[in-house]
Design a protein around this motif. Sequence first.
Motif, PDB file in Angstrom:
ATOM      1  N   ALA A 113      67.404  17.640  73.738  1.00 31.10           N
ATOM      2  CA  ALA A 113      66.747  18.935  73.945  1.00 31.10           C
ATOM      3  C   ALA A 113      65.305  18.856  73.454  1.00 31.10           C
ATOM      4  N   THR A 114      64.390  19.428  74.237  1.00 34.36           N
ATOM      5  CA  THR A 114      62.979  19.422  73.855  1.00 34.36           C
ATOM      6  C   THR A 114      62.360  20.788  74.142  1.00 34.36           C
ATOM      7  N   GLU A 115      61.317  21.102  73.398  1.00 35.89           N
ATOM      8  CA  GLU A 115      60.566  22.333  73.611  1.00 35.89           C
ATOM      9  C   GLU A 115      59.079  21.998  73.596  1.00 35.89           C
ATOM     10  N   PHE A 116      58.358  22.539  74.578  1.00 35.31           N
ATOM     11  CA  PHE A 116      56.922  22.295  74.688  1.00 35.31           C
ATOM     12  C   PHE A 116      56.196  23.633  74.678  1.00 35.31           C
ATOM     13  N   TYR A 117      55.143  23.734  73.858  1.00 37.32           N
ATOM     14  CA  TYR A 117      54.393  24.976  73.734  1.00 37.32           C
ATOM     15  C   TYR A 117      52.899  24.686  73.840  1.00 37.32           C
ATOM     16  N   TYR A 118      52.205  25.637  74.442  1.00 35.45           N
ATOM     17  CA  TYR A 118      50.746  25.600  74.490  1.00 35.45           C
ATOM     18  C   TYR A 118      50.245  27.032  74.353  1.00 35.45           C
ATOM     19  N   LEU A 126      58.546  20.001  70.244  1.00 29.13           N
ATOM     20  CA  LEU A 126      59.580  20.163  69.222  1.00 29.13           C
ATOM     21  C   LEU A 126      60.891  19.566  69.701  1.00 29.13           C
ATOM     22  N   SER A 127      61.523  18.769  68.841  1.00 27.16           N
ATOM     23  CA  SER A 127      62.879  18.270  69.081  1.00 27.16           C
ATOM     24  C   SER A 127      63.789  18.982  68.087  1.00 27.16           C
ATOM     25  N   MET A 132      62.055  17.558  64.448  1.00 27.45           N
ATOM     26  CA  MET A 132      60.766  16.877  64.446  1.00 27.45           C
ATOM     27  C   MET A 132      59.812  17.644  65.345  1.00 27.45           C
ATOM     28  N   ILE A 133      58.556  17.746  64.920  1.00 26.21           N
ATOM     29  CA  ILE A 133      57.556  18.449  65.707  1.00 26.21           C
ATOM     30  C   ILE A 133      56.229  17.690  65.667  1.00 26.21           C
ATOM     31  N   ALA A 134      55.579  17.653  66.813  1.00 24.61           N
ATOM     32  CA  ALA A 134      54.240  17.067  66.912  1.00 24.61           C
ATOM     33  C   ALA A 134      53.283  18.144  67.391  1.00 24.61           C
ATOM     34  N   VAL A 135      52.117  18.212  66.788  1.00 26.98           N
ATOM     35  CA  VAL A 135      51.114  19.226  67.132  1.00 26.98           C
ATOM     36  C   VAL A 135      49.759  18.545  67.281  1.00 26.98           C
ATOM     37  N   ALA A 136      49.018  18.952  68.293  1.00 30.33           N
ATOM     38  CA  ALA A 136      47.677  18.400  68.498  1.00 30.33           C
ATOM     39  C   ALA A 136      46.782  19.468  69.096  1.00 30.33           C
ATOM     40  N   GLU A 137      45.503  19.386  68.788  1.00 28.51           N
ATOM     41  CA  GLU A 137      44.536  20.300  69.389  1.00 28.51           C
ATOM     42  C   GLU A 137      44.512  20.080  70.904  1.00 28.51           C
ATOM     43  N   ALA A 138      44.234  21.166  71.629  1.00 29.92           N
ATOM     44  CA  ALA A 138      44.270  21.074  73.087  1.00 29.92           C
ATOM     45  C   ALA A 138      43.097  21.828  73.703  1.00 29.92           C
ATOM     46  N   ASP A 241      54.518  38.305  87.078  1.00 29.87           N
ATOM     47  CA  ASP A 241      53.765  39.443  86.552  1.00 29.87           C
ATOM     48  C   ASP A 241      54.590  40.342  85.647  1.00 29.87           C
ATOM     49  N   ASP A 242      55.525  39.740  84.899  1.00 27.35           N
ATOM     50  CA  ASP A 242      56.250  40.460  83.858  1.00 27.35           C
ATOM     51  C   ASP A 242      55.420  40.473  82.575  1.00 27.35           C
ATOM     52  N   THR A 243      55.741  41.436  81.696  1.00 27.07           N
ATOM     53  CA  THR A 243      55.118  41.438  80.370  1.00 27.07           C
ATOM     54  C   THR A 243      55.937  40.536  79.455  1.00 27.07           C
ATOM     55  N   LEU A 244      55.278  39.555  78.843  1.00 25.92           N
ATOM     56  CA  LEU A 244      55.973  38.611  77.977  1.00 25.92           C
ATOM     57  C   LEU A 244      55.721  38.961  76.511  1.00 25.92           C
ATOM     58  N   PRO A 245      56.744  38.826  75.662  1.00 23.49           N
ATOM     59  CA  PRO A 245      56.556  39.093  74.229  1.00 23.49           C
ATOM     60  C   PRO A 245      55.467  38.220  73.635  1.00 23.49           C
ATOM     61  N   ALA A 246      54.811  38.717  72.613  1.00 18.39           N
ATOM     62  CA  ALA A 246      53.672  38.016  72.019  1.00 18.39           C
ATOM     63  C   ALA A 246      54.064  36.664  71.434  1.00 18.39           C
ATOM     64  N   ASP A 247      55.319  36.528  70.961  1.00 13.57           N
ATOM     65  CA  ASP A 247      55.735  35.275  70.319  1.00 13.57           C
ATOM     66  C   ASP A 247      56.335  34.265  71.303  1.00 13.57           C
ATOM     67  N   THR A 248      56.220  34.544  72.595  1.00 13.00           N
ATOM     68  CA  THR A 248      56.812  33.660  73.595  1.00 13.00           C
ATOM     69  C   THR A 248      56.286  32.241  73.476  1.00 13.00           C
ATOM     70  N   PHE A 249      55.022  32.097  73.130  1.00  8.61           N
ATOM     71  CA  PHE A 249      54.383  30.784  73.153  1.00  8.61           C
ATOM     72  C   PHE A 249      54.181  30.192  71.755  1.00  8.61           C
ATOM     73  N   THR A 250      54.978  30.681  70.808  1.00 12.15           N
ATOM     74  CA  THR A 250      54.936  30.165  69.439  1.00 12.15           C
ATOM     75  C   THR A 250      56.268  29.513  69.105  1.00 12.15           C
ATOM     76  N   PRO A 251      56.279  28.244  68.755  1.00  8.80           N
ATOM     77  CA  PRO A 251      57.547  27.572  68.454  1.00  8.80           C
ATOM     78  C   PRO A 251      58.192  28.103  67.188  1.00  8.80           C
ATOM     79  N   SER A 252      59.518  28.142  67.203  1.00  7.74           N
ATOM     80  CA  SER A 252      60.286  28.507  66.008  1.00  7.74           C
ATOM     81  C   SER A 252      60.658  27.202  65.308  1.00  7.74           C
ATOM     82  N   VAL A 253      59.885  26.844  64.299  1.00  3.76           N
ATOM     83  CA  VAL A 253      60.021  25.533  63.657  1.00  3.76           C
ATOM     84  C   VAL A 253      60.945  25.631  62.448  1.00  3.76           C
TER      85      VAL A 253
END
Length: 288
Positions: A113-118, A126-127, A132-138, A241-253
Amino acid sequence: MLFLLVLIVLTFACAAHVHAGQPGKSTQGKKAAKNQVDAPSSPARLEIEPKAVEIVKAACERLATAKTVRFTAIVEYEYPSLLGPALVYTTRSEVAMQRPDKLRIITPGDGPATEFYYDGKAISALSPAEKMIAVAEAPPTIDAALQAAYDLASIYFPFTDILVADPYKDLSEGLRIAFYIGQSRVVGGVTTDMVALANDAVFLQIWIGAEDRLPRMVRAVYRDDPSRLRHGLTLSNWKLDDTLPADTFTPSVPADAISVSFARPDPQLPPAPTPARFKEKPKATPGK
């Protein structure tokens, strides 16, 4: 793949012609029919049909103008088995995107299982099971962030053409063939228009909703693949064009997650031997 498609069409047409013959047909007639079936077909014309292009453009425009996009992607890809025939492997991804700078792709399986966020500033991979999590500037756009993910760690998603700012530009680059196949009523529970596209690298067959202009299925064969393995993509659960919650793009680490660096999975070659002329010469022994 184009020639395979033409061959299939010709085979069905010839079969229908043979079966349409009346019982008691003479041997000479059967021989003539066989000669007609075995006769080589005329080569396919390399052309771009306006109808096919219009359908693809309409789908790409709908995706490009949507502020938010959500869908489920099931990817199927073949891999040669030890016995010869290909095996099929699948993955499922839940995708959420907010243009121009937010993306989330959660892939629960098959495989790890993997999770990708931007989030417009950084990419995170995130695995969850391994914690394990890897983060880099984008960079500040989805297109550039996807390129950065590939450059950093060979991260690639088969549905990237849907995510970029200009999907039609990606699909039409180097286009040599485009033709309309017909309609289907068995894909995605809706009526779809089937089109085929080809360039020097890949042959695509795409099913696009006749009413909503959303892609439902894609089949691909790559020209440089000698095994002609097939790659499939099924798209469903579309929400635009749905409204997405503010935390949609923040990983739960997880609190105990280990931070690691992005790295490409390229094979590491052993160090090359040092040429003799560059090796350090032995020092002279004192007194000699």
